[in-house]
Design a protein around this motif. Structure first.
Motif, PDB file in Angstrom:
ATOM      1  N   LEU A 264      39.232  31.018  46.316  1.00 41.77           N
ATOM      2  CA  LEU A 264      40.278  31.111  45.305  1.00 41.77           C
ATOM      3  C   LEU A 264      41.640  30.982  45.971  1.00 41.77           C
ATOM      4  O   LEU A 264      41.887  31.602  47.005  1.00 41.77           O
ATOM      5  N   PRO A 265      42.560  30.157  45.425  1.00 43.35           N
ATOM      6  CA  PRO A 265      43.892  30.020  46.034  1.00 43.35           C
ATOM      7  C   PRO A 265      44.579  31.370  46.165  1.00 43.35           C
ATOM      8  O   PRO A 265      44.378  32.274  45.345  1.00 43.35           O
ATOM      9  N   GLU A 266      45.390  31.495  47.186  1.00 40.43           N
ATOM     10  CA  GLU A 266      46.032  32.777  47.477  1.00 40.43           C
ATOM     11  C   GLU A 266      46.881  33.267  46.313  1.00 40.43           C
ATOM     12  O   GLU A 266      46.860  34.451  45.964  1.00 40.43           O
ATOM     13  N   ARG A 267      47.622  32.359  45.682  1.00 46.26           N
ATOM     14  CA  ARG A 267      48.480  32.767  44.562  1.00 46.26           C
ATOM     15  C   ARG A 267      47.655  33.239  43.382  1.00 46.26           C
ATOM     16  O   ARG A 267      48.027  34.189  42.694  1.00 46.26           O
ATOM     17  N   GLY A 304      37.757  24.082  31.962  1.00 45.54           N
ATOM     18  CA  GLY A 304      37.157  24.097  33.286  1.00 45.54           C
ATOM     19  C   GLY A 304      36.744  25.500  33.687  1.00 45.54           C
ATOM     20  O   GLY A 304      36.888  26.469  32.916  1.00 45.54           O
ATOM     21  N   PRO A 305      36.234  25.688  34.905  1.00 44.98           N
ATOM     22  CA  PRO A 305      35.812  27.006  35.364  1.00 44.98           C
ATOM     23  C   PRO A 305      36.988  27.975  35.431  1.00 44.98           C
ATOM     24  O   PRO A 305      38.078  27.626  35.873  1.00 44.98           O
ATOM     25  N   MET A 306      36.748  29.203  34.999  1.00 40.42           N
ATOM     26  CA  MET A 306      37.763  30.245  35.026  1.00 40.42           C
ATOM     27  C   MET A 306      37.177  31.494  35.678  1.00 40.42           C
ATOM     28  O   MET A 306      36.020  31.854  35.418  1.00 40.42           O
ATOM     29  N   LEU A 307      37.968  32.146  36.520  1.00 45.73           N
ATOM     30  CA  LEU A 307      37.617  33.452  37.051  1.00 45.73           C
ATOM     31  C   LEU A 307      38.332  34.487  36.196  1.00 45.73           C
ATOM     32  O   LEU A 307      39.563  34.476  36.103  1.00 45.73           O
ATOM     33  N   VAL A 308      37.544  35.369  35.564  1.00 52.24           N
ATOM     34  CA  VAL A 308      38.091  36.309  34.579  1.00 52.24           C
ATOM     35  C   VAL A 308      37.952  37.724  35.117  1.00 52.24           C
ATOM     36  O   VAL A 308      36.856  38.147  35.526  1.00 52.24           O
ATOM     37  N   LEU A 309      39.048  38.450  35.109  1.00 55.89           N
ATOM     38  CA  LEU A 309      39.065  39.868  35.438  1.00 55.89           C
ATOM     39  C   LEU A 309      39.256  40.645  34.146  1.00 55.89           C
ATOM     40  O   LEU A 309      40.213  40.399  33.404  1.00 55.89           O
ATOM     41  N   SER A 310      38.357  41.569  33.865  1.00 51.53           N
ATOM     42  CA  SER A 310      38.476  42.396  32.663  1.00 51.53           C
ATOM     43  C   SER A 310      38.446  43.860  33.049  1.00 51.53           C
ATOM     44  O   SER A 310      37.671  44.279  33.914  1.00 51.53           O
ATOM     45  N   VAL A 311      39.330  44.639  32.426  1.00 51.01           N
ATOM     46  CA  VAL A 311      39.420  46.085  32.647  1.00 51.01           C
ATOM     47  C   VAL A 311      39.311  46.751  31.280  1.00 51.01           C
ATOM     48  O   VAL A 311      40.174  46.556  30.417  1.00 51.01           O
ATOM     49  N   PRO A 358      42.318  29.571  36.764  1.00 54.46           N
ATOM     50  CA  PRO A 358      41.400  28.462  37.058  1.00 54.46           C
ATOM     51  C   PRO A 358      40.778  28.636  38.438  1.00 54.46           C
ATOM     52  O   PRO A 358      41.379  29.189  39.356  1.00 54.46           O
ATOM     53  N   CYS A 359      39.557  28.153  38.574  1.00 56.27           N
ATOM     54  CA  CYS A 359      38.874  28.261  39.858  1.00 56.27           C
ATOM     55  C   CYS A 359      37.894  27.111  39.986  1.00 56.27           C
ATOM     56  O   CYS A 359      37.596  26.393  39.022  1.00 56.27           O
ATOM     57  N   GLN A 360      37.389  26.946  41.194  1.00 55.56           N
ATOM     58  CA  GLN A 360      36.305  26.001  41.410  1.00 55.56           C
ATOM     59  C   GLN A 360      34.994  26.689  41.072  1.00 55.56           C
ATOM     60  O   GLN A 360      34.948  27.845  40.686  1.00 55.56           O
TER      61      GLN A 360
END
Length: 366
Positions: A264-267, A304-311, A358-360
């Protein structure tokens, strides 16, 4: 310096005054007329003209043209060169929409006057080109100067916007850093106060934790001021577990698998880490929840692919307030192409914050 180039053409009328066979009275009047013409020309060329002054400038050019015509008709063909100065003054003093007409008009007056002056036709061919080129060249120089001034103003505006953006970033970072750390310090201080009479050893441990958090907060603030700090997901997940446990909230926080965020990109990783920190801080401070669940998932969407954080928590719920924290998170995520959703859970019991970037294709989620 560019204006000084055109003063070379004054050599012709000056030479005529010195050796043209004129009487002393004519020489004196001719010298006075030439000095008046040059002063009038310099005032026009060096003056900053505004839109409301265009009428007066046109009047001044008319006077300058009349002087050139009178001096040429009375003193001879050598004075026809003054019309070159009329054309140059037109290009320098008037905007392009007007100078494109006044420069040819000055050249036309040169032609008419040359035909009326004895032997003026011989000078006509040598003066028409300098008059046209000089006038339009000065119009170009005027436009260049104006563009340069606008460019400098634009650069100053860009610098001001950059400074404002940097101040906004710094304010956002300090809010995120100190909000989390001070909430934890406050919580541990309350715990230490309750434990102090009966459990001094546990109270001392809380005080030691407060000291550690304070030192880390000081380091974080220093790094944020210098612009180097970027939080990481593993670090924030560990911090979330500590903060939730200290607040007496059951923490369901996964261990982030390296495969989930390594590419995942640093930003993007920093944006999710900030979102986790803000969400956990709000749970500890405002929710009154007994349980908090944190999940990291990879979803395939139309974008596209997404990395999702849920709290998610089971606290009081309520509507999301667009304060500094959520506003800052929205801006951070938008910078990396992500988005933020926050609001009460279905049924109104608890609250959920979801941040995605977004992510790979990173493999299976944890």
């Amino acid at each position: 310096m560019w204006i000084g180039v055109w003063l070379f053409y004054l050599s012709a009328p000056v030479a005529d005054l010195m050796g043209g066979g004129h009487s002393p009275g004519v020489r004196l009047l001719g010298l006075a007329g030439l000095l008046t013409f040059v002063c009038w020309y310099l005032v026009l060329v060096f003056r900053t003209v505004r839109e409301r002054d265009i009428g007066r400038v046109l009047g001044a050019l008319a006077v300058l043209s009349a002087q050139a015509m009178v001096l040429s008709l009375t003193l001879g063909r050598e004075w026809l060169v003054l019309f070159v100065y009329v054309a140059v003054a037109s290009g320098a003093a008037l905007p392009a929409r007007l100078s494109r007409w006044t420069v040819p008009a000055a050249t036309a007056m040169l032609s008419v006057t040359a035909l009326a002056v004895p032997e003026g036709r011989a000078y006509l061919a040598g003066l028409m080109v300098p008059a046209l080129l000089g006038g339009f060249a000065m119009a170009g120089v005027r436009q260049l100067v104006r563009t340069t001034v606008e460019l400098r103003q634009a650069r100053a505006t860009v610098a001001q916007l950059a400074a404002n953006e940097e101040r906004l970033r710094l304010a956002r970072d300090l809010h995120d850093l100190l909000g989390h750390s001070l909430s934890l310090i406050t919580l541990k201080s309350e715990l230490a106060g309750r434990m102090l009479p009966e459990q001094p050893d546990r109270a001392a441990q809380q005080v030691a934790d407060i000291e550690q958090v304070s030192r880390q907060a000081l380091i974080d603030v220093r790094e944020a001021v210098t612009g180097y700090r970027r939080p990481t997901l593993p670090g924030e997940l560990a911090g979330a577990r500590t903060a939730l446990t200290a607040a007496g909230i059951v923490a369901d926080v996964p261990m982030a698998a390296p495969a989930l965020h390594a590419e995942l990109p640093e930003r993007s990783q920093a944006a999710l880490a900030w979102a986790l920190r803000e969400a956990v801080t709000n749970v500890v401070r405002h929710s009154g929840a007994a349980r908090c669940t944190v999940r990291l998932e990879q979803l395939h969407t139309l974008d596209g692919p997404m990395l999702v954080l849920s709290v998610r928590d089971n606290g009081r719920g309520g509507r999301a307030s667009a304060g500094n924290g959520l506003t800052g998170l929205t801006e951070r995520l938008a910078e990396v192409g992500g988005a933020l959703d926050a609001g009460p859970r279905a049924g109104g019991k608890g609250f959920v914050l979801s941040a995605r970037v977004p992510c790979q294709d990173l493999g299976s989620a944890s």
